[in-house]
Design a protein around this motif. Sequence first.
Motif, PDB file in Angstrom:
ATOM      1  N   ALA A  17      -2.483  15.067  -6.628  1.00  0.00           N
ATOM      2  CA  ALA A  17      -2.878  14.640  -5.289  1.00  0.00           C
ATOM      3  C   ALA A  17      -3.654  15.751  -4.615  1.00  0.00           C
ATOM      4  O   ALA A  17      -3.152  16.879  -4.483  1.00  0.00           O
ATOM      5  CB  ALA A  17      -1.655  14.284  -4.450  1.00  0.00           C
ATOM      6  N   SER A  18      -4.888  15.426  -4.243  1.00  0.00           N
ATOM      7  CA  SER A  18      -5.757  16.395  -3.578  1.00  0.00           C
ATOM      8  C   SER A  18      -5.811  17.703  -4.355  1.00  0.00           C
ATOM      9  O   SER A  18      -5.783  18.798  -3.788  1.00  0.00           O
ATOM     10  CB  SER A  18      -5.296  16.627  -2.133  1.00  0.00           C
ATOM     11  N   LYS A  66       3.649  10.339   1.193  1.00  0.00           N
ATOM     12  CA  LYS A  66       3.640  11.673   1.789  1.00  0.00           C
ATOM     13  C   LYS A  66       4.235  11.583   3.177  1.00  0.00           C
ATOM     14  O   LYS A  66       4.037  10.594   3.886  1.00  0.00           O
ATOM     15  CB  LYS A  66       2.203  12.204   1.843  1.00  0.00           C
ATOM     16  N   TRP A 113      -3.911  11.433   2.187  1.00  0.00           N
ATOM     17  CA  TRP A 113      -4.028  12.240   0.973  1.00  0.00           C
ATOM     18  C   TRP A 113      -4.790  11.450  -0.072  1.00  0.00           C
ATOM     19  O   TRP A 113      -5.048  10.259   0.104  1.00  0.00           O
ATOM     20  CB  TRP A 113      -2.659  12.666   0.448  1.00  0.00           C
ATOM     21  N   ASN A 114      -5.167  12.111  -1.152  1.00  0.00           N
ATOM     22  CA  ASN A 114      -5.935  11.451  -2.204  1.00  0.00           C
ATOM     23  C   ASN A 114      -5.138  11.433  -3.501  1.00  0.00           C
ATOM     24  O   ASN A 114      -4.703  12.479  -4.001  1.00  0.00           O
ATOM     25  CB  ASN A 114      -7.266  12.172  -2.452  1.00  0.00           C
ATOM     26  N   LYS A 121      -7.986   7.142  -1.679  1.00  0.00           N
ATOM     27  CA  LYS A 121      -7.506   7.732  -0.428  1.00  0.00           C
ATOM     28  C   LYS A 121      -6.332   6.916   0.100  1.00  0.00           C
ATOM     29  O   LYS A 121      -6.442   5.713   0.309  1.00  0.00           O
ATOM     30  CB  LYS A 121      -8.616   7.774   0.618  1.00  0.00           C
TER      31      LYS A 121
END
Length: 744
Positions: free
Chosen positions: A43-44, A96, A101-102, A172
Amino acid sequence: MLSLQNGRIRLNIDRSNGALLAVTDLSRDVSYTLSSHGFSLTASGKVYFAHGKAQAFAKTADGIEFLFREGEFTATIRYVLPDDRPFFERRVSFSKSRGEWNADRVVCDKITLAEPASEILLHDDQTFWHVPTNYFIRMGDGGICCGLEYPYWDTEEEGCDRVTLGFSPNYKVEDGEWFVSEKTFFVVYRNEGIKRSAHGPYPGPIDVKKHYPDIFTNGGIHQHFKDHVIPEDAGFPIETLDWGEVWAMQEFVEYHLPLQPLPEDGWFLWQNGWWARLFSPDITCIEPLVRAGVKDLLTAAMYFGHDNHPSTEPEYIRDMRITPMGFPIYKHEHPGIGSAANDTMHGTVEAGDGDEIVGYTETFEAPRPYDEFIRQARDKGIYIGSFCTPNIVYRERPEWAALHEDGTPHEYFSTRLGCAASDEYMDFHFEATTRVLERYSPRFWCFDGRWINYREIAGYHFESVGEDQCYAANHGHPVGDKRYKEWKNIEKFKAKLRARYPRICMEQYYGLKRGGIWSLVNFNSDENYYEMGTVPNNRLQTWHNENDRFRPVYMNYSSIFGDTPPAFEASIISCLSTSYYCQVSRGYNALRDYPECADILKKWRAFADENLRFLKSRRTIFGEPGQYAADGSAHMIGDEGFIFIFTADGANVDARIPMMRHIGLAEKEGQKYRISVVSAVGEKGDGAECALPSDVLTYNDTLRCRITPNTAAVLKIEPTDGEPTLTPVPFAPEDAVVEAFPKD
């Protein structure tokens, strides 16, 4: 350790981390021990849960769920174990605590076998799109099928002992939203010791043209090749599978793609106006359908425009007003529907960019001749359906268009395409579609053209098969990567449409083929791999649908051809073998020209209505159509059912079928069966025959019958306590012997 089991499979799961430790096939009492490296989320740019420990777990109604936490992230693993099935599913989800977040990459499971398999085979759908379907992990006299219920995997296998199931959504995730991953599945199976070899429904090493020289004519196969040149070998290697592997995957896919309702009970029939070349709204065209009891006509014209193919940009949808919604009224009247001759679409004049719009309708109104046609047909009991381009762009909102890297819009032929990853676009397009359905209440709605960002054909002006990405920055997807968000939006669109119209028949043609079986959720069917042109080609494609894609028979797409009564009837029998519901294709000509064909259709429709549960249960026999002198199918439930056999031109066929579980019979030593011939129809006229040497057989016996060439035969199997009646049958040395499960 935790254990989950039903009557066919048991899972051992590590209670500390939710990892799978062993899978047991209870039917054989065989366990496969493994070590699962669990799951992970990137993630990110940062990796989470690579070595996660479960905070808690809880039993659910159908399985068990584990809870994990790491930093700001929470994750769950949920196992689902259906009743009395040899498989389970597993899904991971992430959230999250705050902020967007990605989701870069998800590893759903990473497995190492305690002992290496003899082979790990990645099986795709045997098409130009190479859609990943499953791994066959082969171990001894059986093994495990596993995979990801999504068409774009990060396929990873190492040697014969390691498999990783994961994908890269690059998605996203909004603040407070859960990212729910695509499911993985695991199926246990036993080898049956009988094999099938195939290479997809194209020309190639297995020469199906030997028995059906015209099997690839008059269809859409040429669209798959640049310049429409079909090579003698399309380049697919032969793949050999044990039938036990095939049947196990078929059982799983039947669970994944449950039977969707149809507009009416029984063997549903509809008329394909495109294949019958019904291009004008001439009310007389429906009279043969009324006579034959067919209530649904899919027109070659569209609700969204004039008499044009959905790949042509129709002005009615292109030029519609967005807010409030209304369809354009043009100053100058154009020929529109009815302008072209019944057998051609040429000559239709479409509104140009310079046409003046003088107003808008308050509700959807088809061009007047078409609107009148719909209403006149409904008065006679005929529902008019349509097919549409599922993501045509609107002139009023060019910002919804999918864009190439140079800023030009994606096109399908000359149609500019909207970006299905745009939530705003998809929400509006859903509303526009439902306006149509609410006004005219069709029982049939279909999607053609392009939908996902993939060129699915190489013919016409397309250079090749392959992916097209969108580089717009305003659609909510990463620039140059709309793959996952587009997929989720299309799945949401289909689910909403199915929920709103639960009994409408929905099919997709081109547009989602790159999605393989994973794209068929909430649909009734698609059109096979390509448009079929002949009766044997339809059986060829449905054979591969079931034995490469593992689709259930009720999702097959079958078409009635035949210009004469015998050919028409033989084609109907072929459709009964291959489908749970059916379209009348060019067989419309026989309905129109031969009044007796209406009675033929009604007779077989009554047979189908009475025996629909058997048509839903199918196993193919004799190899793929064209491989040998006969092909066919067995439709068994318990101790009874039907067998369909189709012979090619040439010699009489000596067909041999084992009366055992391989054809779907219940495994009962000593069980006796009575065999009778329901029908034998010669495609070319009289003289067809299916002769039996005995009408009573016992489990494990071999059923033999001698069948004339070019014949469609139907046999009935039912339990009996009676004795056989011997009927001498003069089998000859020159007869073509065809085994139900050939050894070569």
